[in-house]
Motif scaffolding. Structure first.
Motif, mmCIF file in Angstrom:
data_model
loop_
_atom_site.group_PDB
_atom_site.id
_atom_site.type_symbol
_atom_site.label_atom_id
_atom_site.label_comp_id
_atom_site.label_asym_id
_atom_site.label_seq_id
_atom_site.Cartn_x
_atom_site.Cartn_y
_atom_site.Cartn_z
ATOM 1 N N PRO A 21 7.488 4.296 -6.431
ATOM 2 C CA PRO A 21 6.236 3.792 -8.058
ATOM 3 C C PRO A 21 5.903 2.434 -8.424
ATOM 4 O O PRO A 21 6.436 1.107 -7.286
ATOM 5 C CB PRO A 21 7.189 4.228 -8.691
ATOM 6 C CG PRO A 21 8.323 3.960 -8.660
ATOM 7 C CD PRO A 21 8.372 4.146 -6.842
ATOM 8 N N PHE A 22 4.693 2.351 -8.561
ATOM 9 C CA PHE A 22 3.721 1.025 -8.161
ATOM 10 C C PHE A 22 4.759 -0.468 -9.021
ATOM 11 O O PHE A 22 4.522 -1.610 -8.555
ATOM 12 C CB PHE A 22 2.428 0.884 -9.726
ATOM 13 C CG PHE A 22 2.882 1.573 -10.450
ATOM 14 C CD1 PHE A 22 2.839 0.603 -11.664
ATOM 15 C CD2 PHE A 22 2.614 2.609 -10.696
ATOM 16 C CE1 PHE A 22 3.208 0.260 -12.826
ATOM 17 C CE2 PHE A 22 2.931 2.790 -12.728
ATOM 18 C CZ PHE A 22 3.132 1.762 -13.554
ATOM 19 N N TRP A 23 5.979 -0.123 -9.587
ATOM 20 C CA TRP A 23 6.810 -1.157 -10.803
ATOM 21 C C TRP A 23 7.890 -1.826 -9.436
ATOM 22 O O TRP A 23 8.574 -2.288 -9.796
ATOM 23 C CB TRP A 23 7.211 -0.735 -11.634
ATOM 24 C CG TRP A 23 7.881 0.733 -11.790
ATOM 25 C CD1 TRP A 23 9.198 0.364 -11.904
ATOM 26 C CD2 TRP A 23 7.800 1.855 -12.388
ATOM 27 N NE1 TRP A 23 10.124 1.837 -11.663
ATOM 28 C CE2 TRP A 23 8.658 2.894 -11.962
ATOM 29 C CE3 TRP A 23 6.122 2.062 -11.871
ATOM 30 C CZ2 TRP A 23 9.081 3.720 -12.055
ATOM 31 C CZ3 TRP A 23 6.391 3.665 -12.468
ATOM 32 C CH2 TRP A 23 7.641 4.409 -12.758
ATOM 33 N N GLN A 24 8.053 -1.000 -8.221
ATOM 34 C CA GLN A 24 9.046 -0.889 -7.508
ATOM 35 C C GLN A 24 8.473 -1.283 -6.275
ATOM 36 O O GLN A 24 8.096 -1.550 -5.432
ATOM 37 C CB GLN A 24 9.624 0.670 -6.989
ATOM 38 C CG GLN A 24 11.219 0.286 -6.361
ATOM 39 C CD GLN A 24 11.463 2.104 -5.898
ATOM 40 O OE1 GLN A 24 11.192 3.104 -6.252
ATOM 41 N NE2 GLN A 24 12.781 1.363 -5.267
ATOM 42 N N ASP A 25 9.547 -2.908 -5.904
ATOM 43 C CA ASP A 25 8.884 -3.818 -4.261
ATOM 44 C C ASP A 25 9.586 -3.186 -3.715
ATOM 45 O O ASP A 25 9.901 -2.737 -3.616
ATOM 46 C CB ASP A 25 9.550 -4.725 -5.243
ATOM 47 C CG ASP A 25 9.426 -6.091 -4.099
ATOM 48 O OD1 ASP A 25 8.163 -5.823 -3.756
ATOM 49 O OD2 ASP A 25 9.830 -7.545 -3.891
ATOM 50 N N ARG B 217 -0.276 0.607 -1.026
ATOM 51 C CA ARG B 217 -0.029 2.909 -0.931
ATOM 52 C C ARG B 217 -0.712 3.531 -1.039
ATOM 53 O O ARG B 217 -0.545 4.321 -0.090
ATOM 54 C CB ARG B 217 1.170 2.727 -1.981
ATOM 55 C CG ARG B 217 2.279 0.854 -1.952
ATOM 56 C CD ARG B 217 3.606 1.972 -3.107
ATOM 57 N NE ARG B 217 4.317 0.604 -2.456
ATOM 58 C CZ ARG B 217 4.884 0.188 -3.691
ATOM 59 N NH1 ARG B 217 5.634 0.716 -4.512
ATOM 60 N NH2 ARG B 217 6.475 -0.737 -3.362
ATOM 61 N N ARG B 218 -1.688 3.534 -1.797
ATOM 62 C CA ARG B 218 -2.735 4.609 -1.710
ATOM 63 C C ARG B 218 -3.276 4.152 -0.441
ATOM 64 O O ARG B 218 -3.092 5.720 0.057
ATOM 65 C CB ARG B 218 -3.784 4.440 -3.534
ATOM 66 C CG ARG B 218 -4.604 5.958 -2.825
ATOM 67 C CD ARG B 218 -5.464 5.805 -3.779
ATOM 68 N NE ARG B 218 -4.546 6.041 -5.185
ATOM 69 C CZ ARG B 218 -5.477 5.840 -6.528
ATOM 70 N NH1 ARG B 218 -6.623 5.212 -6.443
ATOM 71 N NH2 ARG B 218 -4.880 5.896 -7.485
ATOM 72 N N ALA B 219 -3.829 3.243 -0.321
ATOM 73 C CA ALA B 219 -4.409 2.831 1.120
ATOM 74 C C ALA B 219 -3.702 4.052 2.790
ATOM 75 O O ALA B 219 -3.783 4.375 3.382
ATOM 76 C CB ALA B 219 -4.946 1.840 1.785
ATOM 77 N N LEU B 220 -1.877 2.882 1.610
ATOM 78 C CA LEU B 220 -1.109 3.129 3.804
ATOM 79 C C LEU B 220 -0.732 5.291 3.579
ATOM 80 O O LEU B 220 -1.046 5.250 4.828
ATOM 81 C CB LEU B 220 -0.411 2.766 2.841
ATOM 82 C CG LEU B 220 1.340 2.849 3.888
ATOM 83 C CD1 LEU B 220 0.755 2.106 4.808
ATOM 84 C CD2 LEU B 220 2.670 2.375 3.179
ATOM 85 N N TRP C 151 0.791 -5.130 -10.241
ATOM 86 C CA TRP C 151 1.230 -3.216 -10.100
ATOM 87 C C TRP C 151 -0.261 -2.660 -9.700
ATOM 88 O O TRP C 151 0.311 -1.752 -8.900
ATOM 89 C CB TRP C 151 1.857 -3.029 -11.199
ATOM 90 C CG TRP C 151 3.159 -3.222 -12.070
ATOM 91 C CD1 TRP C 151 4.597 -4.102 -11.208
ATOM 92 C CD2 TRP C 151 3.529 -3.730 -13.323
ATOM 93 N NE1 TRP C 151 4.718 -3.859 -11.536
ATOM 94 C CE2 TRP C 151 5.083 -3.792 -13.120
ATOM 95 C CE3 TRP C 151 3.415 -2.588 -14.517
ATOM 96 C CZ2 TRP C 151 5.700 -3.203 -14.406
ATOM 97 C CZ3 TRP C 151 3.478 -2.435 -14.918
ATOM 98 C CH2 TRP C 151 4.946 -2.598 -15.046
ATOM 99 N N ASP C 152 -1.302 -3.236 -9.640
ATOM 100 C CA ASP C 152 -2.512 -2.232 -9.572
ATOM 101 C C ASP C 152 -2.448 -2.313 -7.735
ATOM 102 O O ASP C 152 -3.179 -1.752 -7.762
ATOM 103 C CB ASP C 152 -3.239 -3.179 -10.305
ATOM 104 C CG ASP C 152 -5.241 -2.781 -10.263
ATOM 105 O OD1 ASP C 152 -4.953 -1.579 -9.992
ATOM 106 O OD2 ASP C 152 -5.459 -3.197 -9.597
ATOM 107 N N LEU C 153 -1.675 -3.597 -7.292
ATOM 108 C CA LEU C 153 -2.720 -4.728 -6.300
ATOM 109 C C LEU C 153 -0.895 -3.151 -5.674
ATOM 110 O O LEU C 153 -1.493 -2.705 -4.376
ATOM 111 C CB LEU C 153 -1.977 -5.983 -5.437
ATOM 112 C CG LEU C 153 -2.965 -6.704 -5.592
ATOM 113 C CD1 LEU C 153 -2.656 -8.156 -5.561
ATOM 114 C CD2 LEU C 153 -5.223 -6.725 -5.166
ATOM 115 N N ALA D 69 4.707 4.680 0.330
ATOM 116 C CA ALA D 69 3.367 4.976 -0.152
ATOM 117 C C ALA D 69 4.518 6.094 -1.253
ATOM 118 O O ALA D 69 3.313 6.155 -2.761
ATOM 119 C CB ALA D 69 2.713 6.138 1.163
ATOM 120 N N GLU D 70 5.574 6.525 -1.534
ATOM 121 C CA GLU D 70 5.847 7.680 -2.478
ATOM 122 C C GLU D 70 6.611 6.506 -3.821
ATOM 123 O O GLU D 70 7.192 6.835 -4.611
ATOM 124 C CB GLU D 70 6.679 8.559 -1.865
ATOM 125 C CG GLU D 70 6.205 9.215 -1.163
ATOM 126 C CD GLU D 70 5.331 10.364 -2.387
ATOM 127 O OE1 GLU D 70 5.393 10.415 -3.016
ATOM 128 O OE2 GLU D 70 3.765 10.279 -1.230
#
Length: 75
Positions: free
Chosen positions: A71-75, A43-46, A36-38, A68-69
């Motif tokens: 959520p972090f838990w979504q693949d 996505r923030r960098a993108l 999730w952190d990766l 980028a939009e």
């Protein structure tokens, strides 16, 4: 002249015990959090890439915005 052969050392793991169930759960949880952190960092960098850099990696601005939009838990 003799040629030396490089071989990988062999590991004998016959006496290795499986991890206890609680340890396996903790490791799986840690792996999930790291994934999730990766995603969050990627996505923030993108989101911050310039359009010419997006083109270099083969993404349109719209595709990058969609990714980028997420959520972090979504693949």
């Amino acid at each position: 002249m003799a040629r030396s052969q490089l071989t990988a050392p062999s590991l004998i793991l016959s006496n290795v015990q499986p991890l206890p169930p609680v340890s396996r759960i903790v490791i799986a949880l840690a792996q999930t959090v790291l994934t999730w952190d990766l995603r969050r960092h990627g996505r923030r960098a993108l989101r911050n890439l310039d359009p010419h850099l997006l083109r270099d990696i083969g993404l349109t601005e719209q595709a990058a915005a969609v990714e980028a939009e997420k959520p972090f838990w979504q693949d």
